[in-house]
Design a protein around this motif. Structure first.
Motif, PDB file in Angstrom:
ATOM      1  N   GLY B 101      38.532  53.698  26.789  1.00 46.60           N
ATOM      2  CA  GLY B 101      37.488  52.698  26.578  1.00 46.60           C
ATOM      3  C   GLY B 101      37.444  51.709  27.719  1.00 46.60           C
ATOM      4  N   ALA B 102      38.603  51.294  28.166  1.00 45.22           N
ATOM      5  CA  ALA B 102      38.674  50.321  29.249  1.00 45.22           C
ATOM      6  C   ALA B 102      38.138  50.924  30.542  1.00 45.22           C
ATOM      7  CB  ALA B 102      40.120  49.860  29.445  1.00 45.22           C
ATOM      8  N   GLU B 103      38.521  52.143  30.784  1.00 49.50           N
ATOM      9  CA  GLU B 103      38.082  52.799  32.011  1.00 49.50           C
ATOM     10  C   GLU B 103      36.566  52.913  32.027  1.00 49.50           C
ATOM     11  OE1 GLU B 103      38.299  54.953  35.617  1.00 49.50           O
ATOM     12  OE2 GLU B 103      37.061  55.493  33.903  1.00 49.50           O
ATOM     13  N   ARG B 104      36.037  53.296  30.902  1.00 48.00           N
ATOM     14  CA  ARG B 104      34.593  53.479  30.834  1.00 48.00           C
ATOM     15  C   ARG B 104      33.853  52.151  31.045  1.00 48.00           C
ATOM     16  NH1 ARG B 104      32.619  56.768  25.857  1.00 48.00           N
ATOM     17  NH2 ARG B 104      34.766  57.370  26.282  1.00 48.00           N
ATOM     18  N   ALA B 105      34.320  51.129  30.345  1.00 46.42           N
ATOM     19  CA  ALA B 105      33.649  49.835  30.470  1.00 46.42           C
ATOM     20  C   ALA B 105      33.729  49.331  31.907  1.00 46.42           C
ATOM     21  CB  ALA B 105      34.285  48.827  29.522  1.00 46.42           C
ATOM     22  N   ALA B 106      34.873  49.523  32.509  1.00 45.57           N
ATOM     23  CA  ALA B 106      35.047  49.060  33.882  1.00 45.57           C
ATOM     24  C   ALA B 106      34.125  49.831  34.818  1.00 45.57           C
ATOM     25  CB  ALA B 106      36.501  49.223  34.316  1.00 45.57           C
ATOM     26  N   ASN B 108      31.407  51.376  34.153  1.00 47.16           N
ATOM     27  CA  ASN B 108      30.012  51.025  33.923  1.00 47.16           C
ATOM     28  C   ASN B 108      29.625  49.746  34.646  1.00 47.16           C
ATOM     29  OD1 ASN B 108      29.403  53.197  32.385  1.00 47.16           O
ATOM     30  ND2 ASN B 108      29.686  52.163  30.410  1.00 47.16           N
ATOM     31  N   ALA B 109      30.572  48.848  34.762  1.00 52.08           N
ATOM     32  CA  ALA B 109      30.276  47.573  35.407  1.00 52.08           C
ATOM     33  C   ALA B 109      30.528  47.653  36.910  1.00 52.08           C
ATOM     34  CB  ALA B 109      31.130  46.472  34.781  1.00 52.08           C
ATOM     35  N   GLY B 110      30.839  48.848  37.381  1.00 53.42           N
ATOM     36  CA  GLY B 110      31.091  48.987  38.815  1.00 53.42           C
ATOM     37  C   GLY B 110      32.485  48.534  39.211  1.00 53.42           C
ATOM     38  N   TYR B 111      33.347  48.435  38.239  1.00 53.08           N
ATOM     39  CA  TYR B 111      34.709  48.018  38.537  1.00 53.08           C
ATOM     40  C   TYR B 111      35.658  49.207  38.467  1.00 53.08           C
ATOM     41  CZ  TYR B 111      33.872  43.008  38.597  1.00 53.08           C
ATOM     42  OH  TYR B 111      33.473  41.745  38.945  1.00 53.08           O
ATOM     43  N   THR B 112      36.797  49.056  39.089  1.00 51.08           N
ATOM     44  CA  THR B 112      37.798  50.107  39.081  1.00 51.08           C
ATOM     45  C   THR B 112      38.995  49.619  38.273  1.00 51.08           C
ATOM     46  OG1 THR B 112      37.090  50.748  41.284  1.00 51.08           O
ATOM     47  CG2 THR B 112      39.200  51.565  40.561  1.00 51.08           C
ATOM     48  N   LEU B 113      39.633  50.544  37.612  1.00 52.89           N
ATOM     49  CA  LEU B 113      40.764  50.179  36.766  1.00 52.89           C
ATOM     50  C   LEU B 113      42.097  50.518  37.425  1.00 52.89           C
ATOM     51  CD1 LEU B 113      41.383  50.966  33.066  1.00 52.89           C
ATOM     52  CD2 LEU B 113      41.116  48.787  34.196  1.00 52.89           C
ATOM     53  N   LEU B 114      42.958  49.547  37.439  1.00 48.53           N
ATOM     54  CA  LEU B 114      44.292  49.737  37.974  1.00 48.53           C
ATOM     55  C   LEU B 114      45.222  49.774  36.780  1.00 48.53           C
ATOM     56  CD1 LEU B 114      45.398  49.908  40.754  1.00 48.53           C
ATOM     57  CD2 LEU B 114      45.454  47.438  40.875  1.00 48.53           C
ATOM     58  N   VAL B 115      45.855  50.914  36.542  1.00 46.17           N
ATOM     59  CA  VAL B 115      46.710  51.020  35.364  1.00 46.17           C
ATOM     60  C   VAL B 115      48.176  50.936  35.760  1.00 46.17           C
ATOM     61  CG1 VAL B 115      47.355  52.424  33.398  1.00 46.17           C
ATOM     62  CG2 VAL B 115      45.021  52.469  34.219  1.00 46.17           C
ATOM     63  N   ALA B 116      48.893  50.086  35.113  1.00 51.02           N
ATOM     64  CA  ALA B 116      50.313  49.982  35.401  1.00 51.02           C
ATOM     65  C   ALA B 116      51.098  50.066  34.099  1.00 51.02           C
ATOM     66  CB  ALA B 116      50.626  48.686  36.114  1.00 51.02           C
ATOM     67  N   GLU B 117      52.281  50.563  34.210  1.00 50.57           N
ATOM     68  CA  GLU B 117      53.098  50.754  33.024  1.00 50.57           C
ATOM     69  C   GLU B 117      54.383  49.964  33.160  1.00 50.57           C
ATOM     70  OE1 GLU B 117      54.625  54.632  30.662  1.00 50.57           O
ATOM     71  OE2 GLU B 117      55.193  54.433  32.737  1.00 50.57           O
ATOM     72  N   SER B 118      54.825  49.390  32.072  1.00 51.08           N
ATOM     73  CA  SER B 118      56.035  48.576  32.168  1.00 51.08           C
ATOM     74  C   SER B 118      57.230  49.290  31.589  1.00 51.08           C
ATOM     75  CB  SER B 118      55.829  47.254  31.445  1.00 51.08           C
ATOM     76  OG  SER B 118      55.602  47.488  30.085  1.00 51.08           O
ATOM     77  N   GLN B 119      57.020  50.499  31.111  1.00 51.57           N
ATOM     78  CA  GLN B 119      58.113  51.289  30.553  1.00 51.57           C
ATOM     79  C   GLN B 119      58.942  50.504  29.563  1.00 51.57           C
ATOM     80  OE1 GLN B 119      60.180  53.403  33.709  1.00 51.57           O
ATOM     81  NE2 GLN B 119      58.235  53.496  34.798  1.00 51.57           N
ATOM     82  N   GLU B 120      58.230  49.778  28.718  1.00 53.11           N
ATOM     83  CA  GLU B 120      58.870  49.088  27.608  1.00 53.11           C
ATOM     84  C   GLU B 120      59.945  48.098  28.049  1.00 53.11           C
ATOM     85  OE1 GLU B 120      57.844  49.415  24.628  1.00 53.11           O
ATOM     86  OE2 GLU B 120      56.954  51.391  24.360  1.00 53.11           O
ATOM     87  N   SER B 121      59.863  47.653  29.280  1.00 54.58           N
ATOM     88  CA  SER B 121      60.880  46.715  29.724  1.00 54.58           C
ATOM     89  C   SER B 121      60.231  45.434  30.217  1.00 54.58           C
ATOM     90  CB  SER B 121      61.703  47.349  30.845  1.00 54.58           C
ATOM     91  OG  SER B 121      61.955  46.429  31.879  1.00 54.58           O
ATOM     92  N   GLY B 122      60.727  44.331  29.728  1.00 54.90           N
ATOM     93  CA  GLY B 122      60.154  43.041  30.110  1.00 54.90           C
ATOM     94  C   GLY B 122      60.213  42.801  31.599  1.00 54.90           C
ATOM     95  N   ILE B 139      42.920  40.737  34.154  1.00 55.56           N
ATOM     96  CA  ILE B 139      43.968  41.598  33.602  1.00 55.56           C
ATOM     97  C   ILE B 139      43.839  41.779  32.094  1.00 55.56           C
ATOM     98  CG2 ILE B 139      46.465  41.750  33.212  1.00 55.56           C
ATOM     99  CD1 ILE B 139      46.924  40.473  35.860  1.00 55.56           C
ATOM    100  N   VAL B 140      44.036  43.011  31.656  1.00 54.01           N
ATOM    101  CA  VAL B 140      44.127  43.298  30.231  1.00 54.01           C
ATOM    102  C   VAL B 140      45.575  43.681  29.957  1.00 54.01           C
ATOM    103  CG1 VAL B 140      43.417  44.805  28.353  1.00 54.01           C
ATOM    104  CG2 VAL B 140      41.751  44.098  30.074  1.00 54.01           C
ATOM    105  N   GLU B 310      37.392  48.679  25.455  1.00 52.59           N
ATOM    106  CA  GLU B 310      36.086  48.375  26.022  1.00 52.59           C
ATOM    107  C   GLU B 310      35.789  46.875  25.940  1.00 52.59           C
ATOM    108  OE1 GLU B 310      33.283  51.247  24.654  1.00 52.59           O
ATOM    109  OE2 GLU B 310      31.603  49.894  25.037  1.00 52.59           O
ATOM    110  N   PHE B 311      36.001  46.311  24.758  1.00 51.93           N
ATOM    111  CA  PHE B 311      35.716  44.890  24.580  1.00 51.93           C
ATOM    112  C   PHE B 311      36.640  44.030  25.416  1.00 51.93           C
ATOM    113  CE2 PHE B 311      33.575  45.189  20.143  1.00 51.93           C
ATOM    114  CZ  PHE B 311      32.538  45.891  20.733  1.00 51.93           C
ATOM    115  N   ALA B 312      37.871  44.457  25.526  1.00 52.23           N
ATOM    116  CA  ALA B 312      38.821  43.673  26.324  1.00 52.23           C
ATOM    117  C   ALA B 312      38.328  43.592  27.758  1.00 52.23           C
ATOM    118  CB  ALA B 312      40.204  44.305  26.264  1.00 52.23           C
ATOM    119  N   VAL B 313      37.892  44.720  28.267  1.00 54.92           N
ATOM    120  CA  VAL B 313      37.387  44.719  29.640  1.00 54.92           C
ATOM    121  C   VAL B 313      36.129  43.867  29.747  1.00 54.92           C
ATOM    122  CG1 VAL B 313      36.207  46.168  31.333  1.00 54.92           C
ATOM    123  CG2 VAL B 313      38.407  46.863  30.432  1.00 54.92           C
ATOM    124  N   GLN B 314      35.257  44.006  28.780  1.00 54.75           N
ATOM    125  CA  GLN B 314      34.034  43.209  28.826  1.00 54.75           C
ATOM    126  C   GLN B 314      34.351  41.725  28.789  1.00 54.75           C
ATOM    127  OE1 GLN B 314      31.434  44.564  25.750  1.00 54.75           O
ATOM    128  NE2 GLN B 314      31.046  46.524  26.765  1.00 54.75           N
TER     129      GLN B 314
END
Lengths: 349, 349
Positions: B101-106, B108-122, B139-140, B310-314
């Motif tokens: 959903g986030a990727e799509r919303a981004a 659509n708005a001409g934005y690119t999504l950068l996905v990062a993972e924290s591997q469950e560690s603070g 940031i989401v 989607e809403f978060a990105v919006q």
DNA sequence: TTCCATTTGACAACCGGTTGCCATTCGCGT
DNA sequence: ACGCGAATGGCAACCGGTTGTCAAATGGAA
């Protein structure tokens, strides 16, 4: 004197978000009493400077909470320290581990992963690729809908690695299908199966064809017969739809192009009161998340998808950093294996 | 005439990858015979220039295959047209739809999504955030391990939206849990259940607590009793481990913090020869991929996770573009619903 | 035709780093 | 004490866009 950041004239500092501007090397230079270029060197080429000076600069940087602006750095160097991962469908469970492996490998190397999805559409994929390409140092292409020519053109622009597919002239990372297929056939042979069927996926799927090729070859070597049923959609629905043809084909075991189709077969079998594995053995491919939730739990040929993602990133990185990398060279460490669960059993005979 | 992609004049400088340098506005300016700044305006502010000039420039750009360099654009404007999505665990199926959903919303708005993972560690999450933050406009944060203070500090830097959690002073997108929980309790009540158990997830999990709070409240309103069992790990293993306590608690139905735990319960039940749903009804949360593969198929409270993404990105975008957005304002469109499958049934009484 | 109000587009500064080049300074050997 | 080479750090140009300022060109009105 004239302060640096404060009384910037026209700027009016009407920042979008009201945050104060991030410190720059110019701020550090002023604090440390050196030239900005010296700061740059202190931070990017440790050892080039006098130890004392370097320390002074680093202290100032720390004190100011300095973080280099990636854009500013990318501009003169052309290197963004970002890698692109383009997938046909992010929600396809096959990619979960690929994403994770890729993300980890990238993060370990200090790179960031840009994930884009093409939603199974060639056009969208081309668009996504165009959008992503200028801001990354290299690209990993997964289950792409792009044509060979498009991929080669892209590969002339920057390092590209294709996964689960081969494109001549372009690097690829494909697990060694033979090991898992041999294991699966041995397993079925041991259980007494001699007449098999392969449920093929989409006819354009490189991977589906690759599996089929290897299956005929290896089945023949064992004196087993195998027929192709399909092509069909690589989904649960697709598997369910071809079940009728499986039932009437007289085979005692089927290997589906992927787990989703295998699960579809399982469901259709249950609906038709066909006992799995007593009357029919079912083998999937991929070992996706959830393939052990089914009942009977699915026997499947597992690919080390996390390693595929990891190696793909490493390979791209090797090229980006112009080192003579050999990450994952030779499928040895990327061998597939059979995961035996409950959807395979002795023939009913 | 001159074909589009072919005779690009590129200077063929020794690029890292051997590719010819991408055309710049300077190249276009030269071809069109105008000043680079004019090119910039023609491309970014259509209408500002003489129509003829503008067309000439656009033709030249097209002919050269011009693509603006995002870094160069980001430098003076401070806007990268990229959004960051930070997740505790990419392979957690709960996030699949969020990502999509986030990727799509981004996109659509001409934005690119950068996905990062924290591997469950603070720590890793803090590091990932630091790495990503400078190159994104907003940031989401999903299932974050960051403390409230850290999140607030980040939110002062750039627009931040938290999903599936509430942090005072920070925007959040959380689906309306009440609708789905009411449906679930009504469903169980109809089936005759009056004694329930909630299998809680990690004690630090905001979402687990939120579900529990609502459950006691709503169960009480219906005259049902409910006990908390846990906390435990939000995994299949975690669900399996607490099964013994469920069995001895005397309840006739359990609601697990998430589907993974519910599946664990299903498995343990099968192993212990406890019939689901005849002796025990099981309800999960999330409706993750694969939750309908189980047998019995899992009844679960579904969250519209794709909409959450989607809403978060919006929402982030509203803030980034400083418009008075109200994306997803009010949980109305983000209501949760019960998906009834086969793991719930009438009490055995 | 002349004059003024508008367009139009060129100039140059700037975003925040990187890096080649060069002058200075330092340390060392004699 | 002197000379030399190496270590050090400053200067300035550059990456590829954006944008404020201003002069020139344009068009219309008188």
């Amino acid at each position: 004197m004239s302060e640096t950041g404060d009384a910037v004239p026209g700027a009016a500092t009407a920042r979008p978000h009201g945050a104060r501007p991030a410190p720059t090397i110019y701020d550090i230079a002023q604090v440390a009493g050196v030239n900005p270029s010296t700061v740059s060197r202190a931070l990017s080429k440790p050892g080039r400077l006098n130890a004392k000076t370097e320390k002074r600069i680093q202290d100032a940087a720390k004190q100011l909470g300095y973080r280099a602006n990636p854009m500013a750095r990318a501009l003169p160097t052309g290197r963004t320290h970002t890698l692109g991962l383009i997938l046909a469908d992010i929600t396809n469970p096959v990619f979960f581990d690929v994403v994770r492996g890729a993300e980890r490998a990238a993060a370990n190397a200090g790179y960031t992963l840009l994930v884009a999805e093409s939603q199974e559409s060639g056009e969208r994929e081309a668009a996504a690729t165009e959008r992503v390409a200028p801001s990354v140092d290299g690209i990993v292409l997964g289950a792409t809908r792009l044509g060979d020519d498009q991929i080669r053109a892209l590969a002339e622009t920057k390092p590209v690695v294709v996964i689960n597919r081969a494109v001549s002239g372009v690097d690829d990372i494909v697990p060694d299908l033979a090991t898992g297929i041999d294991e699966a056939l041995d397993h079925l042979a041991e259980l007494g199966h001699t007449a098999l069927a392969y449920l093929s996926g989409p006819s354009q799927s490189w991977m589906s064809r690759a599996r089929w090729q290897l299956l005929i070859e290896r089945a023949a070597a064992r004196g087993m017969t195998i027929v192709e049923i399909g092509p069909s959609s690589p989904t649960i629905e697709g598997g369910r739809e071809v079940f009728a043809r499986v039932a009437t084909s007289g085979v005692t075991a089927v290997l589906a192009y992927n787990d989703l189709m295998a699960i579809g077969v399982l469901r259709a079998a249950r609906e038709q009161k066909v006992d799995v594995p007593r009357s029919l053995s079912v083998v999937g491919f991929d070992d996706i998340f959830g393939s052990d939730f089914t009942s009977p739990a699915l026997t499947t040929v597992r690919s080390p998808l996390d390693l595929v993602g990891e190696f793909a990133v490493q390979r791209v990185l090797d090229r980006v950093e112009a080192r003579e990398g050999t990450a994952g060279e030779g499928g040895a460490t990327l061998s597939t294996t059979l995961v035996v669960r409950d959807s395979t059993g002795p023939t009913g005979k």
